[in-house]
Design a protein around this motif. Sequence first.
Motif, PDB file in Angstrom:
ATOM      1  N   ARG A  68      30.037  11.190 -12.157  1.00  0.00           N
ATOM      2  CA  ARG A  68      31.295  11.823 -11.769  1.00  0.00           C
ATOM      3  C   ARG A  68      31.065  13.082 -10.949  1.00  0.00           C
ATOM      4  NH1 ARG A  68      36.480  12.401 -15.793  1.00  0.00           N
ATOM      5  NH2 ARG A  68      37.998  12.950 -14.181  1.00  0.00           N
ATOM      6  N   ALA A 118      39.932   6.762 -11.398  1.00  0.00           N
ATOM      7  CA  ALA A 118      40.455   7.522 -12.539  1.00  0.00           C
ATOM      8  C   ALA A 118      39.338   7.918 -13.496  1.00  0.00           C
ATOM      9  CB  ALA A 118      41.499   6.695 -13.276  1.00  0.00           C
ATOM     10  N   PHE A 119      38.158   7.317 -13.337  1.00  0.00           N
ATOM     11  CA  PHE A 119      37.015   7.582 -14.202  1.00  0.00           C
ATOM     12  C   PHE A 119      37.376   7.338 -15.671  1.00  0.00           C
ATOM     13  CE2 PHE A 119      35.893  10.025 -10.404  1.00  0.00           C
ATOM     14  CZ  PHE A 119      34.601   9.562 -10.184  1.00  0.00           C
ATOM     15  N   ASP A 120      37.969   6.169 -15.910  1.00  0.00           N
ATOM     16  CA  ASP A 120      38.229   5.721 -17.271  1.00  0.00           C
ATOM     17  C   ASP A 120      38.029   4.206 -17.294  1.00  0.00           C
ATOM     18  OD1 ASP A 120      40.531   4.569 -16.146  1.00  0.00           O
ATOM     19  OD2 ASP A 120      41.859   6.164 -16.864  1.00  0.00           O
ATOM     20  N   LEU A 121      38.420   3.565 -18.382  1.00  0.00           N
ATOM     21  CA  LEU A 121      38.151   2.134 -18.517  1.00  0.00           C
ATOM     22  C   LEU A 121      39.002   1.276 -17.591  1.00  0.00           C
ATOM     23  CD1 LEU A 121      37.602   1.786 -22.375  1.00  0.00           C
ATOM     24  CD2 LEU A 121      35.904   1.859 -20.538  1.00  0.00           C
ATOM     25  N   SER A 122      39.917   1.882 -16.850  1.00  0.00           N
ATOM     26  CA  SER A 122      40.635   1.138 -15.817  1.00  0.00           C
ATOM     27  C   SER A 122      39.867   1.135 -14.495  1.00  0.00           C
ATOM     28  CB  SER A 122      42.029   1.759 -15.595  1.00  0.00           C
ATOM     29  OG  SER A 122      41.923   3.023 -14.940  1.00  0.00           O
ATOM     30  N   THR A 123      38.792   1.893 -14.420  1.00  0.00           N
ATOM     31  CA  THR A 123      38.017   2.032 -13.182  1.00  0.00           C
ATOM     32  C   THR A 123      36.881   1.018 -13.171  1.00  0.00           C
ATOM     33  OG1 THR A 123      38.503   4.403 -13.122  1.00  0.00           O
ATOM     34  CG2 THR A 123      36.679   3.620 -11.760  1.00  0.00           C
ATOM     35  N   ASP A 150      32.820   8.000 -27.743  1.00  0.00           N
ATOM     36  CA  ASP A 150      33.741   7.801 -26.636  1.00  0.00           C
ATOM     37  C   ASP A 150      33.173   8.249 -25.298  1.00  0.00           C
ATOM     38  OD1 ASP A 150      35.913  10.725 -27.041  1.00  0.00           O
ATOM     39  OD2 ASP A 150      33.754  10.512 -26.807  1.00  0.00           O
ATOM     40  N   SER A 200      31.517  11.168 -24.618  1.00  0.00           N
ATOM     41  CA  SER A 200      31.436  12.607 -24.388  1.00  0.00           C
ATOM     42  C   SER A 200      30.892  13.261 -25.650  1.00  0.00           C
ATOM     43  CB  SER A 200      32.799  13.199 -24.042  1.00  0.00           C
ATOM     44  OG  SER A 200      33.680  13.054 -25.132  1.00  0.00           O
ATOM     45  N   ALA A 218      31.318   9.561 -16.600  1.00  0.00           N
ATOM     46  CA  ALA A 218      32.463   9.135 -17.395  1.00  0.00           C
ATOM     47  C   ALA A 218      32.282   7.656 -17.690  1.00  0.00           C
ATOM     48  CB  ALA A 218      33.767   9.373 -16.655  1.00  0.00           C
ATOM     49  N   ARG A 219      32.744   7.236 -18.851  1.00  0.00           N
ATOM     50  CA  ARG A 219      32.671   5.818 -19.166  1.00  0.00           C
ATOM     51  C   ARG A 219      33.745   5.076 -18.386  1.00  0.00           C
ATOM     52  NH1 ARG A 219      33.260   2.573 -24.922  1.00  0.00           N
ATOM     53  NH2 ARG A 219      32.728   0.534 -24.025  1.00  0.00           N
ATOM     54  N   VAL A 220      33.346   4.005 -17.692  1.00  0.00           N
ATOM     55  CA  VAL A 220      34.253   3.197 -16.883  1.00  0.00           C
ATOM     56  C   VAL A 220      34.107   1.735 -17.281  1.00  0.00           C
ATOM     57  CG1 VAL A 220      34.180   4.825 -14.954  1.00  0.00           C
ATOM     58  CG2 VAL A 220      32.538   2.931 -15.036  1.00  0.00           C
TER      59      VAL A 220
END
Length: 354
Positions: free
Chosen positions: A51, A176-181, A251, A253, A334-336
Amino acid sequence: MAGRFLGSSVGIACVLFACGPPGETVASGKPPAPPGDGSSPTSQTRTFAMRTVLLGDTHRNGVAAGWAWQDYGFDIDDHYTTKYSLDTCRLTSGAPISVQVDGSLGVDNSWGASVLRQLQPLMQTSQPSQLASSWIAQGKGTLEIVVTGLSDVPRQRILGLTAQVFRGGVYPGAPAFDLSTSWPVLASSLADGQSLAGGAATAFANAYSTDGVFVSGATDGVIVVDLGVAGDVPLSLTIHHPILALTLDADGSRTGVLPTDALAGILAGVLDPDEVRDAWMKVQSASKLLCADGIDAASLKQELSQDQDIFSDGTNGPPGMCSGISIGLGFTVARVANPTEVQADPQPPPPCSQ
Protein backbone atom coordinates in the motif's frame (compact mmCIF):
# COMPACT_ATOMS: atom_id res chain seq x y z
CA MET A 1 24.72 -0.31 5.75
CA ALA A 2 22.54 -0.56 8.78
CA GLY A 3 19.04 -0.05 9.95
CA ARG A 4 16.37 -0.95 12.47
CA PHE A 5 13.85 -3.49 11.24
CA LEU A 6 10.22 -2.40 11.21
CA GLY A 7 10.55 0.81 13.12
CA SER A 8 12.32 4.08 13.64
CA SER A 9 13.88 3.13 16.97
CA VAL A 10 15.85 0.22 18.39
CA GLY A 11 13.18 -0.21 21.06
CA ILE A 12 10.47 -0.90 18.49
CA ALA A 13 12.72 -3.24 16.55
CA CYS A 14 13.50 -5.26 19.66
CA VAL A 15 9.81 -5.96 20.20
CA LEU A 16 10.06 -8.12 17.09
CA PHE A 17 13.66 -9.30 17.35
CA ALA A 18 15.90 -10.57 20.09
CA CYS A 19 18.10 -7.50 19.97
CA GLY A 20 21.25 -7.10 22.00
CA PRO A 21 23.56 -4.13 22.37
CA PRO A 22 25.34 -2.90 19.24
CA GLY A 23 28.62 -4.70 18.68
CA GLU A 24 27.46 -8.21 19.59
CA THR A 25 28.89 -11.02 17.45
CA VAL A 26 25.40 -11.98 16.28
CA ALA A 27 23.90 -8.94 14.56
CA SER A 28 20.38 -8.05 15.61
CA GLY A 29 19.35 -6.86 12.16
CA LYS A 30 18.00 -10.29 11.29
CA PRO A 31 14.44 -11.53 10.88
CA PRO A 32 13.28 -13.79 13.71
CA ALA A 33 14.27 -17.44 13.51
CA PRO A 34 11.66 -20.14 12.86
CA PRO A 35 9.68 -21.06 15.99
CA GLY A 36 10.84 -24.22 17.69
CA ASP A 37 7.27 -25.07 18.67
CA GLY A 38 5.44 -23.94 15.57
CA SER A 39 2.07 -25.38 14.64
CA SER A 40 1.16 -26.88 11.27
CA PRO A 41 -0.07 -24.62 8.45
CA THR A 42 -3.74 -24.18 7.66
CA SER A 43 -5.29 -24.41 4.19
CA GLN A 44 -6.10 -20.68 4.06
CA THR A 45 -4.61 -18.44 1.36
CA ARG A 46 -4.34 -14.69 1.97
CA THR A 47 -3.12 -11.91 -0.27
CA PHE A 48 -1.43 -8.74 0.95
CA ALA A 49 -0.93 -5.83 -1.45
CA MET A 50 1.76 -3.23 -0.95
CA ARG A 51 0.00 0.00 0.00
CA THR A 52 2.91 2.33 0.74
CA VAL A 53 6.64 1.99 0.20
CA LEU A 54 9.55 3.59 2.04
CA LEU A 55 12.64 3.98 -0.12
CA GLY A 56 15.02 5.33 2.49
CA ASP A 57 14.29 9.06 2.48
CA THR A 58 11.46 8.99 5.02
CA HIS A 59 10.86 7.42 8.42
CA ARG A 60 7.72 5.38 9.05
CA ASN A 61 6.22 8.36 10.88
CA GLY A 62 6.46 10.40 7.67
CA VAL A 63 9.39 12.56 8.73
CA ALA A 64 11.95 13.00 5.95
CA ALA A 65 15.59 12.46 6.92
CA GLY A 66 18.81 11.70 5.10
CA TRP A 67 19.46 8.74 7.39
CA ALA A 68 15.96 7.25 7.22
CA TRP A 69 17.35 4.37 5.12
CA GLN A 70 18.75 3.00 8.37
CA ASP A 71 15.22 1.89 9.28
CA TYR A 72 14.97 -0.60 6.44
CA GLY A 73 16.83 -3.79 5.58
CA PHE A 74 18.53 -6.81 7.10
CA ASP A 75 22.06 -7.85 7.94
CA ILE A 76 22.33 -9.80 4.70
CA ASP A 77 26.02 -10.65 4.70
CA ASP A 78 26.56 -11.61 8.37
CA HIS A 79 29.18 -8.85 8.66
CA TYR A 80 28.91 -5.94 11.05
CA THR A 81 31.08 -3.60 9.00
CA THR A 82 32.73 -0.33 9.99
CA LYS A 83 35.16 1.88 8.08
CA TYR A 84 37.97 0.00 9.82
CA SER A 85 36.79 -3.47 8.78
CA LEU A 86 39.17 -5.53 6.68
CA ASP A 87 37.02 -8.68 6.34
CA THR A 88 34.97 -7.29 3.45
CA CYS A 89 34.98 -7.36 -0.32
CA ARG A 90 37.07 -4.68 -2.03
CA LEU A 91 35.30 -1.48 -2.99
CA THR A 92 35.52 -0.18 -6.55
CA SER A 93 38.27 2.34 -7.20
CA GLY A 94 37.11 5.80 -6.16
CA ALA A 95 34.31 4.59 -3.89
CA PRO A 96 34.16 6.30 -0.48
CA ILE A 97 34.90 4.07 2.50
CA SER A 98 31.45 4.95 3.85
CA VAL A 99 29.94 2.54 1.29
CA GLN A 100 31.07 -0.43 3.40
CA VAL A 101 29.90 1.00 6.73
CA ASP A 102 26.99 -0.68 8.50
CA GLY A 103 24.93 1.10 11.09
CA SER A 104 24.10 0.12 14.65
CA LEU A 105 22.33 -3.14 13.85
CA GLY A 106 24.47 -4.30 10.94
CA VAL A 107 21.74 -3.92 8.31
CA ASP A 108 22.92 -3.57 4.70
CA ASN A 109 21.29 -0.90 2.54
CA SER A 110 23.61 0.78 0.05
CA TRP A 111 20.55 1.51 -2.09
CA GLY A 112 19.15 3.88 0.53
CA ALA A 113 22.47 5.31 1.65
CA SER A 114 23.98 5.92 -1.79
CA VAL A 115 21.96 5.03 -4.89
CA LEU A 116 18.77 6.84 -3.87
CA ARG A 117 20.74 10.00 -3.17
CA GLN A 118 22.32 9.84 -6.63
CA LEU A 119 19.02 9.30 -8.42
CA GLN A 120 16.85 11.61 -6.32
CA PRO A 121 17.90 14.82 -8.14
CA LEU A 122 16.63 13.18 -11.34
CA MET A 123 13.35 12.00 -9.84
CA GLN A 124 11.64 15.39 -10.09
CA THR A 125 10.66 15.16 -6.42
CA SER A 126 12.18 15.80 -3.02
CA GLN A 127 10.07 13.02 -1.50
CA PRO A 128 10.40 9.86 -3.63
CA SER A 129 8.73 7.62 -1.03
CA GLN A 130 5.66 9.82 -1.03
CA LEU A 131 5.56 9.87 -4.82
CA ALA A 132 6.01 6.09 -5.09
CA SER A 133 3.26 5.49 -2.53
CA SER A 134 0.93 7.87 -4.39
CA TRP A 135 1.61 5.90 -7.58
CA ILE A 136 0.39 2.75 -5.79
CA ALA A 137 -2.65 4.53 -4.35
CA GLN A 138 -3.67 5.55 -7.86
CA GLY A 139 -3.73 1.89 -8.87
CA LYS A 140 -0.77 2.08 -11.25
CA GLY A 141 0.93 -0.96 -9.74
CA THR A 142 1.78 -2.79 -6.53
CA LEU A 143 3.45 -5.89 -5.11
CA GLU A 144 1.19 -8.79 -4.11
CA ILE A 145 2.28 -11.28 -1.46
CA VAL A 146 0.14 -14.43 -1.42
CA VAL A 147 0.61 -16.59 1.69
CA THR A 148 -0.87 -20.04 2.28
CA GLY A 149 -1.07 -21.55 5.74
CA LEU A 150 -1.76 -18.62 8.07
CA SER A 151 -4.31 -18.87 10.87
CA ASP A 152 -6.54 -16.41 12.75
CA VAL A 153 -4.47 -16.71 15.93
CA PRO A 154 -2.73 -13.48 17.06
CA ARG A 155 1.07 -13.72 17.36
CA GLN A 156 0.86 -17.00 15.49
CA ARG A 157 3.79 -19.41 15.39
CA ILE A 158 3.54 -21.58 12.27
CA LEU A 159 6.02 -23.67 10.31
CA GLY A 160 5.63 -24.85 6.72
CA LEU A 161 4.03 -21.75 5.23
CA THR A 162 4.35 -21.11 1.50
CA ALA A 163 4.30 -17.78 -0.29
CA GLN A 164 4.22 -16.38 -3.80
CA VAL A 165 5.03 -12.85 -4.96
CA PHE A 166 3.42 -11.19 -7.98
CA ARG A 167 3.83 -7.83 -9.65
CA GLY A 168 0.50 -6.07 -9.69
CA GLY A 169 -0.56 -4.47 -12.97
CA VAL A 170 -2.80 -1.44 -13.44
CA TYR A 171 -5.87 -1.61 -11.23
CA PRO A 172 -9.19 -0.70 -12.91
CA GLY A 173 -10.11 2.32 -10.83
CA ALA A 174 -9.08 3.44 -7.35
CA PRO A 175 -8.14 0.46 -5.16
CA ALA A 176 -9.98 0.28 -1.82
CA PHE A 177 -7.26 -1.96 -0.34
CA ASP A 178 -9.76 -4.35 1.20
CA LEU A 179 -11.26 -7.72 0.30
CA SER A 180 -13.19 -6.10 -2.54
CA THR A 181 -9.87 -5.26 -4.23
CA SER A 182 -8.84 -7.96 -6.70
CA TRP A 183 -5.63 -6.61 -8.24
CA PRO A 184 -4.57 -8.15 -11.59
CA VAL A 185 -1.05 -9.56 -11.79
CA LEU A 186 1.45 -9.01 -14.60
CA ALA A 187 2.15 -11.95 -16.88
CA SER A 188 5.90 -11.59 -16.32
CA SER A 189 5.49 -12.59 -12.68
CA LEU A 190 3.89 -15.95 -13.55
CA ALA A 191 5.90 -19.16 -13.71
CA ASP A 192 4.48 -20.00 -17.15
CA GLY A 193 3.89 -16.39 -18.21
CA GLN A 194 0.21 -17.10 -18.79
CA SER A 195 -1.85 -18.57 -15.99
CA LEU A 196 -2.30 -18.07 -12.25
CA ALA A 197 -2.83 -21.80 -12.01
CA GLY A 198 0.87 -22.30 -12.72
CA GLY A 199 1.82 -20.12 -9.79
CA ALA A 200 4.24 -17.25 -9.44
CA ALA A 201 7.71 -17.16 -10.92
CA THR A 202 8.95 -16.30 -7.42
CA ALA A 203 7.86 -18.62 -4.63
CA PHE A 204 8.99 -19.34 -1.08
CA ALA A 205 8.65 -22.96 0.03
CA ASN A 206 9.91 -22.63 3.62
CA ALA A 207 8.20 -19.57 5.05
CA TYR A 208 7.08 -19.33 8.67
CA SER A 209 5.59 -17.05 11.28
CA THR A 210 7.24 -16.35 14.63
CA ASP A 211 5.15 -14.51 17.22
CA GLY A 212 3.11 -12.87 14.49
CA VAL A 213 6.01 -11.92 12.20
CA PHE A 214 5.84 -13.61 8.80
CA VAL A 215 9.25 -14.43 7.30
CA SER A 216 9.53 -15.65 3.73
CA GLY A 217 12.72 -17.68 4.05
CA ALA A 218 15.11 -18.00 1.12
CA THR A 219 14.45 -18.41 -2.59
CA ASP A 220 16.48 -18.73 -5.78
CA GLY A 221 14.07 -16.38 -7.51
CA VAL A 222 13.92 -12.60 -7.65
CA ILE A 223 11.35 -10.02 -6.65
CA VAL A 224 10.72 -7.16 -9.06
CA VAL A 225 9.28 -4.12 -7.32
CA ASP A 226 7.93 -1.26 -9.43
CA LEU A 227 8.53 2.21 -8.02
CA GLY A 228 6.67 5.17 -9.51
CA VAL A 229 9.30 7.82 -8.85
CA ALA A 230 9.47 9.83 -12.10
CA GLY A 231 7.12 10.13 -15.04
CA ASP A 232 4.76 7.40 -16.19
CA VAL A 233 7.17 4.45 -16.32
CA PRO A 234 8.12 2.90 -12.97
CA LEU A 235 11.65 2.18 -11.85
CA SER A 236 11.54 -1.62 -11.81
CA LEU A 237 14.15 -2.92 -9.38
CA THR A 238 15.08 -6.60 -9.60
CA ILE A 239 15.98 -7.78 -6.10
CA HIS A 240 18.09 -10.93 -6.00
CA HIS A 241 18.18 -13.28 -2.98
CA PRO A 242 15.11 -11.51 -1.58
CA ILE A 243 13.74 -11.93 1.89
CA LEU A 244 10.43 -10.57 3.13
CA ALA A 245 9.13 -10.04 6.63
CA LEU A 246 5.90 -8.45 7.79
CA THR A 247 3.76 -8.26 10.89
CA LEU A 248 0.53 -10.25 11.07
CA ASP A 249 -2.59 -10.81 13.09
CA ALA A 250 -6.03 -12.16 12.37
CA ASP A 251 -7.25 -9.24 10.26
CA GLY A 252 -3.99 -8.22 8.62
CA SER A 253 -2.93 -5.47 11.02
CA ARG A 254 -1.10 -5.32 14.30
CA THR A 255 -1.58 -2.33 16.58
CA GLY A 256 0.38 -1.35 19.63
CA VAL A 257 3.72 -2.51 18.23
CA LEU A 258 4.54 -0.31 15.27
CA PRO A 259 4.11 3.43 14.68
CA THR A 260 1.48 2.77 12.01
CA ASP A 261 -2.03 1.34 11.85
CA ALA A 262 -1.17 -0.63 8.71
CA LEU A 263 0.57 -3.95 8.46
CA ALA A 264 4.28 -3.18 8.09
CA GLY A 265 7.18 -5.02 6.51
CA ILE A 266 10.68 -5.11 5.11
CA LEU A 267 11.96 -6.30 1.72
CA ALA A 268 15.71 -6.82 1.45
CA GLY A 269 18.20 -8.36 -0.95
CA VAL A 270 20.85 -7.52 -3.54
CA LEU A 271 20.73 -5.41 -6.70
CA ASP A 272 22.76 -5.94 -9.85
CA PRO A 273 24.19 -2.50 -10.74
CA ASP A 274 23.77 -3.09 -14.48
CA GLU A 275 20.10 -3.97 -13.98
CA VAL A 276 19.60 -0.80 -11.93
CA ARG A 277 21.22 1.23 -14.72
CA ASP A 278 19.02 -0.35 -17.39
CA ALA A 279 15.90 0.15 -15.27
CA TRP A 280 16.65 3.84 -14.76
CA MET A 281 17.38 4.39 -18.44
CA LYS A 282 13.85 3.10 -19.21
CA VAL A 283 12.40 5.63 -16.78
CA GLN A 284 14.50 8.35 -18.33
CA SER A 285 13.49 7.37 -21.86
CA ALA A 286 9.83 7.91 -21.00
CA SER A 287 10.40 11.52 -19.99
CA LYS A 288 11.23 14.28 -22.47
CA LEU A 289 12.67 16.32 -19.61
CA LEU A 290 14.92 13.50 -18.41
CA CYS A 291 15.93 12.59 -21.94
CA ALA A 292 17.21 16.13 -22.31
CA ASP A 293 18.65 16.66 -18.84
CA GLY A 294 19.19 13.16 -17.46
CA ILE A 295 22.30 11.06 -17.03
CA ASP A 296 24.00 8.95 -19.69
CA ALA A 297 24.28 5.20 -19.22
CA ALA A 298 28.07 5.16 -18.98
CA SER A 299 28.16 7.79 -16.23
CA LEU A 300 25.42 6.03 -14.28
CA LYS A 301 27.23 2.70 -14.59
CA GLN A 302 30.36 4.29 -13.12
CA GLU A 303 28.43 5.83 -10.23
CA LEU A 304 26.63 2.60 -9.44
CA SER A 305 29.87 0.63 -9.47
CA GLN A 306 31.01 2.79 -6.55
CA ASP A 307 27.88 1.82 -4.56
CA GLN A 308 28.75 -1.88 -4.60
CA ASP A 309 29.13 -3.07 -1.00
CA ILE A 310 28.51 -6.81 -1.16
CA PHE A 311 28.94 -9.81 -3.43
CA SER A 312 26.12 -10.47 -5.88
CA ASP A 313 25.17 -13.64 -3.99
CA GLY A 314 24.66 -11.72 -0.74
CA THR A 315 27.87 -12.82 0.93
CA ASN A 316 30.88 -10.70 1.85
CA GLY A 317 34.57 -11.04 2.62
CA PRO A 318 38.05 -10.66 1.15
CA PRO A 319 39.71 -10.71 -1.29
CA GLY A 320 37.21 -10.31 -4.14
CA MET A 321 35.78 -7.11 -5.56
CA CYS A 322 32.29 -6.10 -4.39
CA SER A 323 29.81 -6.82 -7.18
CA GLY A 324 26.33 -6.19 -5.76
CA ILE A 325 24.40 -3.38 -4.10
CA SER A 326 22.50 -4.20 -0.91
CA ILE A 327 18.95 -2.90 -0.65
CA GLY A 328 16.31 -2.58 2.05
CA LEU A 329 12.82 -1.17 1.53
CA GLY A 330 10.13 -0.56 4.11
CA PHE A 331 6.48 -0.97 3.20
CA THR A 332 2.97 -1.35 4.50
CA VAL A 333 0.35 -3.69 3.09
CA ALA A 334 -3.37 -4.28 3.25
CA ARG A 335 -5.17 -7.58 2.93
CA VAL A 336 -6.96 -7.79 -0.44
CA ALA A 337 -8.76 -10.45 -2.47
CA ASN A 338 -6.72 -13.29 -3.89
CA PRO A 339 -5.79 -12.43 -7.50
CA THR A 340 -7.85 -13.93 -10.33
CA GLU A 341 -6.78 -11.96 -13.43
CA VAL A 342 -3.61 -11.73 -15.52
CA GLN A 343 -2.58 -8.55 -17.30
CA ALA A 344 -0.07 -8.19 -20.14
CA ASP A 345 3.10 -6.29 -19.30
CA PRO A 346 3.30 -2.75 -20.70
CA GLN A 347 5.57 -2.10 -23.65
CA PRO A 348 8.88 -0.41 -22.75
CA PRO A 349 9.38 3.16 -23.96
CA PRO A 350 11.64 3.83 -26.96
CA PRO A 351 15.17 5.05 -26.16
CA CYS A 352 15.80 8.77 -25.90
CA SER A 353 17.47 8.82 -29.32
CA GLN A 354 14.21 7.93 -31.06
